[in-house]
Design an enzyme around this catalytic site. Structure first.
Site, mmCIF file in Angstrom:
data_model
loop_
_atom_site.group_PDB
_atom_site.id
_atom_site.type_symbol
_atom_site.label_atom_id
_atom_site.label_comp_id
_atom_site.label_asym_id
_atom_site.label_seq_id
_atom_site.Cartn_x
_atom_site.Cartn_y
_atom_site.Cartn_z
ATOM 1 N NE ARG A 85 7.333 -2.351 6.173
ATOM 2 C CZ ARG A 85 6.003 -2.327 6.275
ATOM 3 N NH1 ARG A 85 5.269 -1.856 5.285
ATOM 4 N NH2 ARG A 85 5.415 -2.784 7.355
ATOM 5 C CE LYS A 109 -2.055 -1.190 3.882
ATOM 6 N NZ LYS A 109 -1.342 -2.453 4.186
ATOM 7 N NE ARG A 141 6.030 -0.409 10.350
ATOM 8 C CZ ARG A 141 4.801 -0.439 9.852
ATOM 9 N NH1 ARG A 141 4.569 0.038 8.653
ATOM 10 N NH2 ARG A 141 3.811 -0.948 10.547
ATOM 11 N NE ARG A 177 -4.485 -1.404 10.134
ATOM 12 C CZ ARG A 177 -3.365 -0.850 9.648
ATOM 13 N NH1 ARG A 177 -3.375 0.375 9.179
ATOM 14 N NH2 ARG A 177 -2.240 -1.528 9.627
ATOM 15 N NE ARG A 210 2.231 -4.832 11.586
ATOM 16 C CZ ARG A 210 3.322 -4.650 10.838
ATOM 17 N NH1 ARG A 210 4.451 -5.291 11.127
ATOM 18 N NH2 ARG A 210 3.283 -3.838 9.815
#
Ligand code: ADP
Ligand code: AMP
Length: 216
Positions: A127, A14, A161, A88, A172
């Site tokens: 990431r 996203k 992160r 969400r 998550r």
């Protein structure tokens, strides 16, 4: 001008696609995750309230994120908004509908980015992002051209992160399937849903999204 929701689990791509849309279409990315991370980095009251929740991979309250979005939408966006990581929950989706209606705007598309869980683990654990401009990278699929330096802005402030680990990803993902995936049915019923293959190459995904927006 188009307002679009990018819908998908953590790691679906996203943020990567939102940044592209900002560059190619003058749209404005509204990422509640980034807003909350900024609050934590600044050490604000809000940041202190959400820090533990986010570290565990749970969702923060609807009231908090709806408030953040409402605030940011006041500034307007000529090219339209890209909602990234919001809504969400069904309550957030209703609130967004009301916010758009109240400001005389409409939702032009909801794009579900379809991926599978196995790919998500590899994406999330590889990431890293630029702390200066927000560009998104990956150790294997999209490293920086020069190690340690952001391609987009030259910053050396590259970050990982705290919640991008396999353990937190489990929570998550569970939060996504329990609370967010019902939005797929919600927007399908409204006739607003389109799906793209999020496993395809970044450029191919970008083309698929562009084609949805061009038809919206
Ligand atoms: P999200 O915002 O949905 O959590 P990101 O855009 O941050 O996801 O992408 C997660 C990771 O996957 C990043 O490291 C990014 O570079 C990588 N990535 C994004 N899209 C693709 C893609 N189509 N193919 C391969 N890797 C991708
Ligand atoms: P993201 O950057 O979108 O992966 O979001 C990081 C974290 O911020 C999530 O795991 C949640 O704890 C929190 N968060 C972001 N957006 C929302 C939202 N719309 N509703 C609830 N919590 C959110």
């Amino acid at each position: 001008m188009a307002n679009v929701i990018l819908l998908g689990p953590p790691g679906a791509g996203k943020g990567t696609q939102a940044k592209r849309l900002e560059q190619t279409r003058g749209m404005v990315q509204l990422s509640t995750g980034d807003m909350l991370k900024e609050a934590i980095a600044k050490g604000t009251e809000l940041g202190k309230r959400v820090e533990g929740i986010m570290a565990r991979g749970e969702l923060v309250t609807d009231e908090i994120v709806i408030g953040l979005i409402e605030d940011k939408m006041k500034t307007g966006a000529k090219g339209g908004f890209i909602f990234d990581g919001f809504p969400r929950t069904l309550k957030q989706a209703d609130a967004l509908g009301e916010l758009l209606a109240r400001t005389g705007q409409r939702l032009d598309a909801v794009i579900e980015m379809q991926v599978d869980d196995a790919a998500l683990v590899a994406r999330i654990t590889g990431r890293f992002t630029c702390g200066n401009c927000g560009a998104v990278y990956h150790d294997v699929t999209h490293p920086t051209k020069v190690a340690g330096i952001c391609d987009a802005c030259g910053s050396t402030n590259l970050k990982r992160r705290a919640d991008d680990n396999e353990e937190t990803l489990k929570t998550r993902l569970m939060e996504y399937y329990k609370k967010t995936s019902p939005l797929i049915g919600y927007y399908y019923a409204k006739g607003q849903l389109s799906a793209v293959d999020g496993l395809a190459d970044v450029d191919v995904v970008a083309e698929a999204i562009a084609s949805v927006l061009d038809k919206a």
